[in-house]
Design a protein around this motif. Sequence first.
Motif, PDB file in Angstrom:
ATOM      1  N   THR A 220       0.946  -1.120  -0.150  1.00  0.00           N
ATOM      2  CA  THR A 220       0.020   0.130   0.001  1.00  0.00           C
ATOM      3  C   THR A 220       0.938   1.234   0.035  1.00  0.00           C
ATOM      4  O   THR A 220       0.610   2.023  -0.837  1.00  0.00           O
ATOM      5  N   SER A 221       1.852   1.205   0.805  1.00  0.00           N
ATOM      6  CA  SER A 221       2.776   2.430   0.747  1.00  0.00           C
ATOM      7  C   SER A 221       3.166   2.875  -0.376  1.00  0.00           C
ATOM      8  O   SER A 221       3.489   3.696  -0.838  1.00  0.00           O
ATOM      9  N   LEU A 222       3.939   1.439  -1.060  1.00  0.00           N
ATOM     10  CA  LEU A 222       4.550   1.828  -2.436  1.00  0.00           C
ATOM     11  C   LEU A 222       3.524   2.574  -3.352  1.00  0.00           C
ATOM     12  O   LEU A 222       3.830   3.206  -4.260  1.00  0.00           O
ATOM     13  N   VAL A 223       2.537   1.564  -3.370  1.00  0.00           N
ATOM     14  CA  VAL A 223       1.264   1.989  -4.321  1.00  0.00           C
ATOM     15  C   VAL A 223       1.136   3.495  -4.296  1.00  0.00           C
ATOM     16  O   VAL A 223       1.023   4.231  -5.148  1.00  0.00           O
ATOM     17  N   ASN A 224       0.803   4.079  -2.899  1.00  0.00           N
ATOM     18  CA  ASN A 224       0.592   5.354  -2.733  1.00  0.00           C
ATOM     19  C   ASN A 224       1.692   6.142  -3.348  1.00  0.00           C
ATOM     20  O   ASN A 224       1.566   7.437  -3.936  1.00  0.00           O
ATOM     21  N   ALA A 225       2.952   5.811  -3.087  1.00  0.00           N
ATOM     22  CA  ALA A 225       4.013   6.744  -3.351  1.00  0.00           C
ATOM     23  C   ALA A 225       4.097   6.777  -4.732  1.00  0.00           C
ATOM     24  O   ALA A 225       4.505   7.798  -5.431  1.00  0.00           O
ATOM     25  N   TYR A 226       3.865   5.493  -5.494  1.00  0.00           N
ATOM     26  CA  TYR A 226       4.118   5.927  -7.183  1.00  0.00           C
ATOM     27  C   TYR A 226       2.964   6.517  -7.578  1.00  0.00           C
ATOM     28  O   TYR A 226       3.039   7.512  -8.460  1.00  0.00           O
ATOM     29  N   ALA A 227       1.577   6.586  -7.003  1.00  0.00           N
ATOM     30  CA  ALA A 227       0.542   7.153  -7.449  1.00  0.00           C
ATOM     31  C   ALA A 227       0.803   8.656  -7.220  1.00  0.00           C
ATOM     32  O   ALA A 227       0.520   9.689  -8.143  1.00  0.00           O
ATOM     33  N   ALA A 228       1.381   9.134  -5.939  1.00  0.00           N
ATOM     34  CA  ALA A 228       1.733  10.510  -5.669  1.00  0.00           C
ATOM     35  C   ALA A 228       2.695  11.107  -6.679  1.00  0.00           C
ATOM     36  O   ALA A 228       2.412  12.394  -6.686  1.00  0.00           O
ATOM     37  N   THR A 229       3.317  10.408  -7.088  1.00  0.00           N
ATOM     38  CA  THR A 229       4.594  11.043  -7.868  1.00  0.00           C
ATOM     39  C   THR A 229       3.970  10.694  -9.692  1.00  0.00           C
ATOM     40  O   THR A 229       4.644  11.008 -10.478  1.00  0.00           O
ATOM     41  N   GLY A 230       2.731  10.351  -9.787  1.00  0.00           N
ATOM     42  CA  GLY A 230       2.234  10.451 -11.001  1.00  0.00           C
ATOM     43  C   GLY A 230       2.724   9.320 -11.663  1.00  0.00           C
ATOM     44  O   GLY A 230       2.336   8.968 -12.941  1.00  0.00           O
ATOM     45  N   ARG A 231       3.212   8.230 -11.156  1.00  0.00           N
ATOM     46  CA  ARG A 231       3.604   7.111 -11.879  1.00  0.00           C
ATOM     47  C   ARG A 231       2.453   5.852 -11.732  1.00  0.00           C
ATOM     48  O   ARG A 231       2.626   4.910 -11.113  1.00  0.00           O
ATOM     49  N   LEU A 232       1.310   6.022 -12.176  1.00  0.00           N
ATOM     50  CA  LEU A 232       0.235   5.282 -12.069  1.00  0.00           C
ATOM     51  C   LEU A 232       0.451   3.778 -12.524  1.00  0.00           C
ATOM     52  O   LEU A 232       0.058   2.821 -12.162  1.00  0.00           O
ATOM     53  N   PRO A 233       0.868   3.732 -13.982  1.00  0.00           N
ATOM     54  CA  PRO A 233       1.155   2.311 -14.556  1.00  0.00           C
ATOM     55  C   PRO A 233       1.870   1.483 -13.703  1.00  0.00           C
ATOM     56  O   PRO A 233       1.930   0.559 -13.574  1.00  0.00           O
ATOM     57  N   LEU A 234       3.158   2.193 -13.085  1.00  0.00           N
ATOM     58  CA  LEU A 234       3.777   1.478 -12.075  1.00  0.00           C
ATOM     59  C   LEU A 234       3.142   0.869 -10.879  1.00  0.00           C
ATOM     60  O   LEU A 234       3.395  -0.357 -10.511  1.00  0.00           O
ATOM     61  N   ALA A 235       2.293   1.948 -10.293  1.00  0.00           N
ATOM     62  CA  ALA A 235       1.476   1.546  -9.288  1.00  0.00           C
ATOM     63  C   ALA A 235       0.583   0.182  -9.181  1.00  0.00           C
ATOM     64  O   ALA A 235       0.572  -0.456  -8.807  1.00  0.00           O
ATOM     65  N   ARG A 236       0.105   0.347 -10.656  1.00  0.00           N
ATOM     66  CA  ARG A 236      -0.922  -0.635 -11.333  1.00  0.00           C
ATOM     67  C   ARG A 236      -0.093  -2.000 -11.146  1.00  0.00           C
ATOM     68  O   ARG A 236      -0.604  -3.006 -10.953  1.00  0.00           O
ATOM     69  N   ARG A 237       1.175  -2.011 -11.767  1.00  0.00           N
ATOM     70  CA  ARG A 237       1.762  -3.206 -12.015  1.00  0.00           C
ATOM     71  C   ARG A 237       1.875  -3.848 -10.562  1.00  0.00           C
ATOM     72  O   ARG A 237       1.847  -5.098 -10.535  1.00  0.00           O
ATOM     73  N   LEU A 238       2.350  -3.011  -9.794  1.00  0.00           N
ATOM     74  CA  LEU A 238       2.648  -3.586  -8.351  1.00  0.00           C
ATOM     75  C   LEU A 238       1.479  -4.272  -7.874  1.00  0.00           C
ATOM     76  O   LEU A 238       1.117  -5.252  -7.428  1.00  0.00           O
ATOM     77  N   PHE A 239       0.493  -3.246  -7.973  1.00  0.00           N
ATOM     78  CA  PHE A 239      -0.993  -3.686  -7.541  1.00  0.00           C
ATOM     79  C   PHE A 239      -1.428  -5.281  -7.917  1.00  0.00           C
ATOM     80  O   PHE A 239      -1.698  -5.892  -7.384  1.00  0.00           O
ATOM     81  N   ASP A 240      -1.338  -5.279  -9.354  1.00  0.00           N
ATOM     82  CA  ASP A 240      -1.522  -6.716  -9.730  1.00  0.00           C
ATOM     83  C   ASP A 240      -0.838  -7.847  -9.314  1.00  0.00           C
ATOM     84  O   ASP A 240      -1.165  -9.012  -9.512  1.00  0.00           O
ATOM     85  N   CYS A 241       0.506  -7.418  -8.994  1.00  0.00           N
ATOM     86  CA  CYS A 241       1.346  -8.623  -8.783  1.00  0.00           C
ATOM     87  C   CYS A 241       1.027  -9.344  -7.199  1.00  0.00           C
ATOM     88  O   CYS A 241       1.506 -10.388  -6.845  1.00  0.00           O
ATOM     89  N   ILE A 242       0.220  -8.399  -6.587  1.00  0.00           N
ATOM     90  CA  ILE A 242       0.026  -8.556  -5.232  1.00  0.00           C
ATOM     91  C   ILE A 242      -1.233  -9.977  -5.224  1.00  0.00           C
ATOM     92  O   ILE A 242      -2.291  -9.384  -5.691  1.00  0.00           O
TER      93      ILE A 242
END
Length: 812
Positions: A103-125
């Motif tokens: 969650t922390s990582l997803v938030n950090a990615y999203a906060a810096t505008g890197r939504l695709p990166l956040a999503r990739r992590l999200f899908d891995c869990i």
Amino acid sequence: MPPSSLSTLLSLQPLDVHKLANRFAAHLQLLAAALPKASAAASLPSPILLRLRALHAHILASGFKPRAHILNRLVDLYAKAGDLPSARLLFDAAAPADAAAATSLVNAYAATGRLPLARRLFDCIPLPSRDTVFYNSMISGYARAGDGPLALAIFRDMLRDDFRPDDYTFTGVLSAAATIIVLELDHCGQLHCAVVKSGTEQVISVSNALIALYFKCDSPEIAVIAREVFDRMVKRDELTWTTMVVGYVRKRDINEARQVFDKMEGRFDVVWNAMISGYVHCGLFSEALEMFRRMNSIGISLDEFTYTSVLSACANAGLFIHGKAVHAHIIRSGPDFNPESALPIENVLVTLYSKCGKTNVAKRIFDDIKRKDPVSWNAILTGYVNCGRIDDALAIFQIMPHKNELAWMVMISGFVHNGLAEEGLKLFSRMRAEGTKPYDYTYASTIAACGELGTLEHGRQLHAQLIQFGYESSNSAGNALLTMYAKCGALEEARLMFLVMPNVDSVSWNAMIAALGHHGHGREAIELFDCMIGEGIFPDRISFLTVLSACNHAGLVDEGFRYFESMKHDYGIIPGEDHYARLIDLLGRAGRIGEGRDVIKSMPFEPGPSIWEAVLSGCRMHGDMDLGIYAAEQLFKMIPQHDGTYVLLSNIYAAVGWWEDVARVRKLMKDRGVKKEPGCSWIEVANKVHVFLVNDARHPEVQEVYKFLEILGVKMRKLGYVPDTKFVLHDVDPGKKEYALSTHSEKLAVGYGLMKLPSGATVRVLKNLRICGDCHAAIMFMSKAADREIIVRDVKRFHHFNNGECSCGNYW
DNA sequence: ATAGGGTTAG
């Protein structure tokens, strides 16, 4: 046991593992507390990151194996402190994956505008490791990025995976839904139902988001529903009140907004800013400035939002001195805005200075903007367009990095409204080719271009396209279509537009009245004007200009006089120079130029160019040499470059056969560098200039044309057409029997084709031109023998016809 | 560990 400082921790010997673990945890807690609330990683103070790294190094050096919760803490802190690579490394090293750390990582990615990166992590869990909060973070990430559909997709996945949405979920989902552009009321209702079922409606943030959502919906009944949600709330916070104010402002219901504003306590800067911008959007600039003064005197802090709105109020209200004072105040008090928040201020300054005519100052401010955004580019583009500097505007347009819909629209309408209709049309095609979506107003400008050029078929095509885009109820597009059809001579289609338009505003009424006037239905035009007043529409100064023109076309002098008086006495509209000019024009055309003289004497100001032009044109018609020449002299003094003056004056001379004087005027033009192509007002034949006027009966050729017109008139009436104006014969070459006529209506021209001149010369319509309703366009008629170049005068420019080809390529 | 509001270009 709060740890005193990092140094005491570092001095500890790694003896007691539990003690050490506790200390680490406590220190991490302390660092977390020191972080600012907003997760704006970029602006974080690096001391925290340094301390974190020191602590981490110490943990590693101590040989202590931290347990999962410490590791998660570290991931979270690294993520929040902006060191995402470290966070990710730690996260990847830990197994199994932990929902909190993810969650922390997803938030950090999203906060810096890197939504695709956040999503990739999200899908891995994997599912077993997920929890509600984990979904929430992905939803809110998408919501903040403005991607409503993806956020809602995650929400659906979450329900499918049997996770129970909580209040955070709904806050995120509702705010995500609010970013959807075409938002149906049904959609809001469904979400509202889900909220009620989940029992989270009384959570303040959920209700707040729900209210904001309803206000963003286009449906008219939403204000009532939003109000119901508001009324049902047991507890409200300042954001609730602010959301209500902002919502009403969005709906342009400034009075309701003000009522909520007056009721709320503890108003902080955001509400004030919202009220100010609300007043600006409703055009109530003095109220906006009053708000500004009040918040200033109470001591509410002014921020970049305040300044932006206030400067916008000044720019739109024409309060340039005030605006400059605010600008000076910003410079003086020098609040240190970071470049990002200063940008909107700089943008609005560009607008402010270009609106008060200081385009060069605006350009300097624009040049000084370090990171220009599309708004900056559009602001300077608009500035250039509005002061008619089309070349500069085009230069800006060409180098703009990102041309959005607005940029295209501004450039297109800039061309069209500065006499470059063809350029406007070309640009429109280019825009469509690049796949940019037009606004309804873009269509309005493009359609206006067709009106200028008289390209009716093209106008009809645009009409069809516009319906496909769903703009058929747009007022600006409707008014443009009405005007275009009228200018192209398709009066019935113009009438139809007026009838089917869902919202007829004063512009539509004026356009319809003008259309009738131009087509010779003067009586009907003034009847419609009276009808408009009967409907309770308040006529403005444009309405009176229009009705005066209609009287002019129909030769209704006394009626025109009556409307002029009524404007002053019944409606309290002070006649401007343009109104006086039309009145004088009206008198002049009716041969009552003497009365025009009296009108000039009664004017409360010195006559300007438009007055003298009207006088001059009246004299041309009726040959008052002295007054005409005097008027021309005045015009030469005021605007020596104005080509129309020369043409009118030479027409007067020509009317009485003073060819030497005509030649003198032409030489004057050449000497003064007046750029005007010798058009159909005169044509050189065998080195001699011939200009004749229909009214001038002294020339036998004109007599012949008179007869022709009489017969034509009878024929036209039989066909159901009403020849509305006097015909102006522009050019007669007796030797070659060529005739050029100017008239008003396309349909008349069709009629001409059927005619023969009394002398036996045949008249041929080379092209059934769709001429403009301003009646300046000309239709050429010529004998079969004609073989030389012909120039047809158009409203804004000349077209050269040679060997059946026209210079603009549109007509033949 | 997660959430909600305001500004600028026509």
